[in-house]
Motif scaffolding. Structure first.
Motif, mmCIF file in Angstrom:
data_model
loop_
_atom_site.group_PDB
_atom_site.id
_atom_site.type_symbol
_atom_site.label_atom_id
_atom_site.label_comp_id
_atom_site.label_asym_id
_atom_site.label_seq_id
_atom_site.Cartn_x
_atom_site.Cartn_y
_atom_site.Cartn_z
ATOM 1 N N THR A 57 36.848 -14.175 30.762
ATOM 2 C CA THR A 57 37.417 -12.824 30.847
ATOM 3 C C THR A 57 37.772 -12.256 29.478
ATOM 4 O O THR A 57 38.220 -11.115 29.387
ATOM 5 N N SER A 58 37.581 -13.037 28.416
ATOM 6 C CA SER A 58 37.945 -12.558 27.083
ATOM 7 C C SER A 58 36.961 -11.500 26.603
ATOM 8 O O SER A 58 35.790 -11.472 27.010
ATOM 9 N N ASP A 193 39.474 -2.196 31.695
ATOM 10 C CA ASP A 193 39.471 -3.617 31.327
ATOM 11 C C ASP A 193 40.743 -4.303 31.804
ATOM 12 O O ASP A 193 40.701 -5.434 32.330
ATOM 13 N N CYS A 194 41.886 -3.657 31.605
ATOM 14 C CA CYS A 194 43.151 -4.275 32.004
ATOM 15 C C CYS A 194 43.274 -4.372 33.519
ATOM 16 O O CYS A 194 43.890 -5.313 34.033
ATOM 17 N N ARG A 197 41.569 -7.424 34.306
ATOM 18 C CA ARG A 197 42.312 -8.589 33.852
ATOM 19 C C ARG A 197 43.533 -8.885 34.716
ATOM 20 O O ARG A 197 44.099 -9.982 34.636
ATOM 21 N N ASN A 201 43.736 -12.710 34.415
ATOM 22 C CA ASN A 201 44.491 -13.102 33.218
ATOM 23 C C ASN A 201 45.395 -11.951 32.779
ATOM 24 O O ASN A 201 45.091 -11.237 31.817
ATOM 25 N N ARG A 204 46.415 -10.841 29.093
ATOM 26 C CA ARG A 204 45.547 -10.074 28.207
ATOM 27 C C ARG A 204 45.948 -8.603 28.138
ATOM 28 O O ARG A 204 45.596 -7.904 27.189
ATOM 29 N N ASP A 260 41.413 -17.758 25.253
ATOM 30 C CA ASP A 260 42.142 -18.382 26.356
ATOM 31 C C ASP A 260 42.631 -19.788 26.068
ATOM 32 O O ASP A 260 43.451 -20.322 26.807
#
Length: 418
Positions: A57-58, A193-194, A197, A201, A204, A260
């Motif tokens: 997911t980075s 994107d957020c 996430r 995750n 992030r 991560d």
């Protein structure tokens, strides 16, 4: 056809190459003083190495990695960072069996498909430190102290060290849930994107560079409030070691780093005058990474820095870099006989590791002496008919004007010991 350099890359040419060499030499010297040895890895690896280590997911994996497929259908990637290749080399070469502790430093180009701007490129040059083999918080402090010493050796001022603990896999689960509860009422206001996430995750979101997301994270829970006893103790001891090593720092609970694999200690060195791209180095502990890529569970800690931003910071503060290498001797040879005589001398002096310059395109004595002055050589070695008869060229000190006829062995001895 006119060929142009690819966007997001740059050439390092004289005199700038002298600056780069100087900074790299200082880093190598400081790393050696802490007992770190150089390791060099390929610029491309199996893409899966980075997908597993950096996190699927980075941004590095999802948006920035240069992937390519070779003729046999294998998927490789240009390395976007240096830690995963060092860990792969550690595991593949069974270095855990050669020493309980392994201390490495590296320098080299990395690659990310990013939006080019000042201090950020698609091919960029990193330096880094990796300590493998102990969970003792002393080593967290040691790698931080190493970077601070490096920056001070270069003369950099007005930088700031920020530290945090991102906890471990156990205590971060509760923290992730707390973040979800905090951001859930404004989930639709986060960037795309957020939003993606949020479930996979949520930490992030704290590292997002979109201004609207930055506004929404004000008042977010702090990881420090969710550390378990072991992680809390590790962070307190790391800070104690930093205090004992005279390393100044501030605690910044929002540091999460962009990859991560980080656990426990995370840190960044900041130079505010650089603007938005103000982090010149960062790192932390990665206790789970070695097991993740196929090795035995082994604790480790390290950091990486960017030469581009570091040199920008040094230049912005007016730091004076040493000048490029100047000749020890500039040969001034008169006529064909002087040139013929000079050839053996050039070879003898270069074999003695003396930097010698000679320009056969300049013929007159005056033009050659002018060139010697412009080269900033320490000495001019003058060869005319009289010097050939004596078999003793004239060595002229270009700083004080003194001169003397000497044999080649005397010349080498004089130059090497002056």
């Amino acid at each position: 056809m006119n060929y142009r350099i690819p966007r997001g890359t740059f050439d390092i040419m004289p005199p700038d190459s002298a600056k780069w060499n100087y900074v790299k030499d200082v880093f190598r010297r400081v790393a050696n003083s802490f007992g770190y040895d150089e390791i060099t890895t390929p610029i491309f690896e199996m893409a899966e190495l980075f997908e597993r280590s950096s996190g699927e997911t980075s941004d590095v994996v999802q948006k920035e990695m240069y992937r390519f497929t070779d003729l046999r259908g294998r998927v490789f990637a240009l390395r976007p960072e240096g830690t995963a290749p060092v860990v792969r080399a550690y595991v593949e070469n069974h270095l855990d069996k050669t020493a309980a502790h392994n201390k490495f430093y590296y320098m080299g180009p990395m690659f990310r498909y990013d939006r080019p701007q000042a201090g950020r490129y698609r091919q960029f040059y990193q330096y880094g430190i990796e300590f493998i083999g102990s969970n003792n918080p002393y080593y967290d402090a040691e790698v931080i102290a190493l970077e601070q010493m490096f920056l001070k050796e270069l003369g950099l001022k007005d930088f700031r060290l920020e530290v945090n603990s991102v906890g471990c896999a156990k205590c971060s689960q509760e923290y992730d849930e707390a973040l979800k509860e905090f951001f859930r009422p404004n989930l639709d206001k986060l960037c795309g994107d957020c939003q993606n996430r949020f479930d996979s995750n949520p930490r992030r979101i704290l590292d997002c560079k979109v201004p609207s997301c930055g506004d929404l994270r004000h008042g977010a829970p702090s990881q420090l409030d969710y550390l378990d006893d072991d992680c809390k103790d590790h962070f307190e001891k790391t800070r104690l070691y930093l205090d004992q090593m005279d390393v100044d720092y501030v605690i910044n609970p929002s540091i999460v780093r962009g990859l991560d694999y980080y656990t426990n200690t995370a840190f960044e060195f900041i130079v505010d005058s650089l603007g938005a791209q103000n982090t010149i180095a960062g790192g932390g502990r990665y206790n789970g990474l070695i097991e993740q890529v196929g090795g035995r569970a082994t604790p480790a800690v390290g950091f990486a820095g960017g030469f581009e931003r570091l040199i920008l910071a040094l230049e912005s503060q007016g730091i004076i870099f040493p000048e490029g290498l100047a000749p020890d001797i500039y040969v001034v040879a008169m006529g064909e006989s002087g040139e013929n005589y000079a050839m053996n001398l050039l070879t003898s002096m270069r074999e003695a590791c003396i930097y010698v310059e000679y320009n056969p395109d300049k013929r007159s004595f005056r033009s050659q002496m002018k060139a010697a002055d412009q080269s900033k050589a320490r000495y001019a070695l003058i060869i005319g008919e009289e010097e050939i008869k004596l078999d003793k060229p004239m060595l002229k000190n270009l700083n004080d004007g003194s001169q003397e006829n000497l044999t080649i062995n005397q010349i080498i001895d004089r130059v090497k010991h002056s």
